[in-house]
Design a protein around this motif. Structure first.
Motif, PDB file in Angstrom:
ATOM      1  N   ARG A 139       0.859  -1.185   0.000  1.00  0.00           N
ATOM      2  CA  ARG A 139       0.000   0.000   0.000  1.00  0.00           C
ATOM      3  C   ARG A 139       0.897   1.236   0.000  1.00  0.00           C
ATOM      4  O   ARG A 139       1.850   1.311   0.784  1.00  0.00           O
ATOM      5  N   PHE A 141       0.978   5.487   0.156  1.00  0.00           N
ATOM      6  CA  PHE A 141       0.292   6.739   0.440  1.00  0.00           C
ATOM      7  C   PHE A 141       1.119   7.877  -0.165  1.00  0.00           C
ATOM      8  O   PHE A 141       2.247   8.135   0.269  1.00  0.00           O
ATOM      9  N   ILE A 171      -6.077   9.561  -1.732  1.00  0.00           N
ATOM     10  CA  ILE A 171      -7.032   8.965  -0.790  1.00  0.00           C
ATOM     11  C   ILE A 171      -8.161   8.247  -1.510  1.00  0.00           C
ATOM     12  O   ILE A 171      -8.632   7.187  -1.076  1.00  0.00           O
ATOM     13  N   ASP A 172      -8.631   8.789  -2.635  1.00  0.00           N
ATOM     14  CA  ASP A 172      -9.734   8.149  -3.370  1.00  0.00           C
ATOM     15  C   ASP A 172      -9.286   6.841  -4.009  1.00  0.00           C
ATOM     16  O   ASP A 172     -10.034   5.851  -4.025  1.00  0.00           O
ATOM     17  N   LEU A 174      -7.078   4.883  -2.848  1.00  0.00           N
ATOM     18  CA  LEU A 174      -6.879   3.913  -1.783  1.00  0.00           C
ATOM     19  C   LEU A 174      -8.192   3.393  -1.214  1.00  0.00           C
ATOM     20  O   LEU A 174      -8.207   2.409  -0.470  1.00  0.00           O
ATOM     21  N   GLY A 175      -9.296   4.070  -1.553  1.00  0.00           N
ATOM     22  CA  GLY A 175     -10.592   3.630  -1.047  1.00  0.00           C
ATOM     23  C   GLY A 175     -10.770   3.860   0.434  1.00  0.00           C
ATOM     24  O   GLY A 175     -11.444   3.082   1.119  1.00  0.00           O
ATOM     25  N   GLY A 176     -10.164   4.935   0.958  1.00  0.00           N
ATOM     26  CA  GLY A 176     -10.254   5.212   2.384  1.00  0.00           C
ATOM     27  C   GLY A 176     -11.656   5.661   2.793  1.00  0.00           C
ATOM     28  O   GLY A 176     -12.319   6.415   2.084  1.00  0.00           O
ATOM     29  N   GLU A 185     -10.029   4.300   7.434  1.00  0.00           N
ATOM     30  CA  GLU A 185      -9.761   2.881   7.310  1.00  0.00           C
ATOM     31  C   GLU A 185      -9.710   2.516   5.834  1.00  0.00           C
ATOM     32  O   GLU A 185     -10.512   2.988   5.035  1.00  0.00           O
ATOM     33  N   PHE A 186      -8.748   1.648   5.496  1.00  0.00           N
ATOM     34  CA  PHE A 186      -8.518   1.242   4.118  1.00  0.00           C
ATOM     35  C   PHE A 186      -8.599  -0.273   4.037  1.00  0.00           C
ATOM     36  O   PHE A 186      -7.975  -0.979   4.833  1.00  0.00           O
ATOM     37  N   SER A 187      -9.374  -0.785   3.075  1.00  0.00           N
ATOM     38  CA  SER A 187      -9.523  -2.229   2.924  1.00  0.00           C
ATOM     39  C   SER A 187      -8.638  -2.740   1.795  1.00  0.00           C
ATOM     40  O   SER A 187      -8.438  -2.055   0.779  1.00  0.00           O
ATOM     41  N   SER A 188      -8.107  -3.943   1.979  1.00  0.00           N
ATOM     42  CA  SER A 188      -7.309  -4.591   0.946  1.00  0.00           C
ATOM     43  C   SER A 188      -8.223  -5.320  -0.022  1.00  0.00           C
ATOM     44  O   SER A 188      -9.425  -5.438   0.204  1.00  0.00           O
ATOM     45  N   GLN A 203      -6.118   0.951   9.515  1.00  0.00           N
ATOM     46  CA  GLN A 203      -6.612   2.223  10.025  1.00  0.00           C
ATOM     47  C   GLN A 203      -5.452   3.102  10.462  1.00  0.00           C
ATOM     48  O   GLN A 203      -4.511   2.630  11.104  1.00  0.00           O
TER      49      GLN A 203
END
Length: 276
Positions: A139, A141, A171-172, A174-176, A185-188, A203
């Protein structure tokens, strides 16, 4: 002929039921070991005296010229985590490392950090039942930093003179999703092992939608996501993660048996046709 038919039907029932039993016996992984390795890459600094330097295998970035008025540099750092077990499926969060901004005052003409990528790699290893390590999940950032002037002209949300500003540019992608008032929180991507699908959620505390004046100060669009750090303080932001599971839809043993019988019947029909 009747004996052959009985043998064929028996085989058609035994095989699907055996497959069904095998699927049902696949165990949920209830406990995981985990290793988190993070680093800063693609960092840059503003024009000025000195430069941004990396150390500790790119886990620390430092900037600011040390002199009589400024005895310490500013820096950001990230810690790694390694545990042989303790991440429980559908359980609580575990610590994923600490992001720290040591926000010291630097000279007004010094080069300061402006942007960097924070890369985080998570490797999971099944602990119960035991298994081989999974491929790392990566991941990144894409981050930007604004070293504000300490002149009292601070953004409204500042609690020091004056808070520095971090923003996340992707951020978009990454689906935060916001968690409460202070954190994202970010999901894999989900992955499947045997009969279960697993998803990891990361998170980061402190991330929030910033006010328009903070976004403007940081050179970001309105509604940007980031965090503020107090001047003259060591600012720590904890990361943590959890893992969830859900069963994968598999055919029921009865459905498999019917399918096997249908295939067997088709074979017998062809055999009859061949003899006639």
């Amino acid at each position: 002929m009747k004996g052959a038919m009985k043998k064929t039907l028996l085989a058609s029932l035994v095989v699907p039921f055996a497959l069904g039993a095998q699927s049902a016996s696949a165990e949920l992984i209830t406990d995981w070991g985990y290793q988190v390795n993070s680093s800063f890459t693609d960092f840059s600094g503003s024009d000025g005296a000195g430069s941004v330097t990396a150390s500790d295998e790119n886990r620390v970035l430092s900037w600011g010229v040390v002199d009589d008025r400024h005895p310490e540099q500013s820096s950001i750092s990230i810690t790694d985590v390694n545990a042989s077990s303790g991440l429980m499926t559908n359980g609580d969060y575990v610590d994923g490392g600490t992001f720290t901004h040591t926000n010291n005052i630097i000279g007004a003409n010094d080069s300061a950090l402006t942007s960097f990528d924070l890369n985080s790699s998570l490797t999971l290893t099944p602990a119960t039942p035991a298994g081989d390590p999974l491929p790392p999940q990566m991941r990144t950032f894409v981050s930007f930093f604004s070293e504000t002037l300490n002149n009292g002209d601070c953004v409204a949300a500042s609690t020091s003179n004056c808070d520095d500003i971090f923003t996340v540019g992707n951020i978009d992608d990454l689906g935060g999703m916001p968690v409460g008032d202070d954190g994202f929180e970010f999901s894999s991507e989900s992955f499947t092992i045997d009969d279960f699908s697993y998803t990891v959620f990361l998170q980061l505390d402190g991330l929030a939608r910033l006010d328009d004046d903070a976004c403007a100060q940081a050179g970001a669009a309105s509604g940007c996501v980031g965090l503020l750090t107090q001047e003259g303080q060591i600012n720590n932001f904890e990361t943590r993660f959890r893992i969830t599971s859900s069963p994968v839809d598999v055919p029921e043993p009865g459905t498999l048996a019917l399918l096997g019988m249908g295939i067997a019947g088709l074979g017998l029909s062809r055999r009859k046709a061949a003899k006639s």
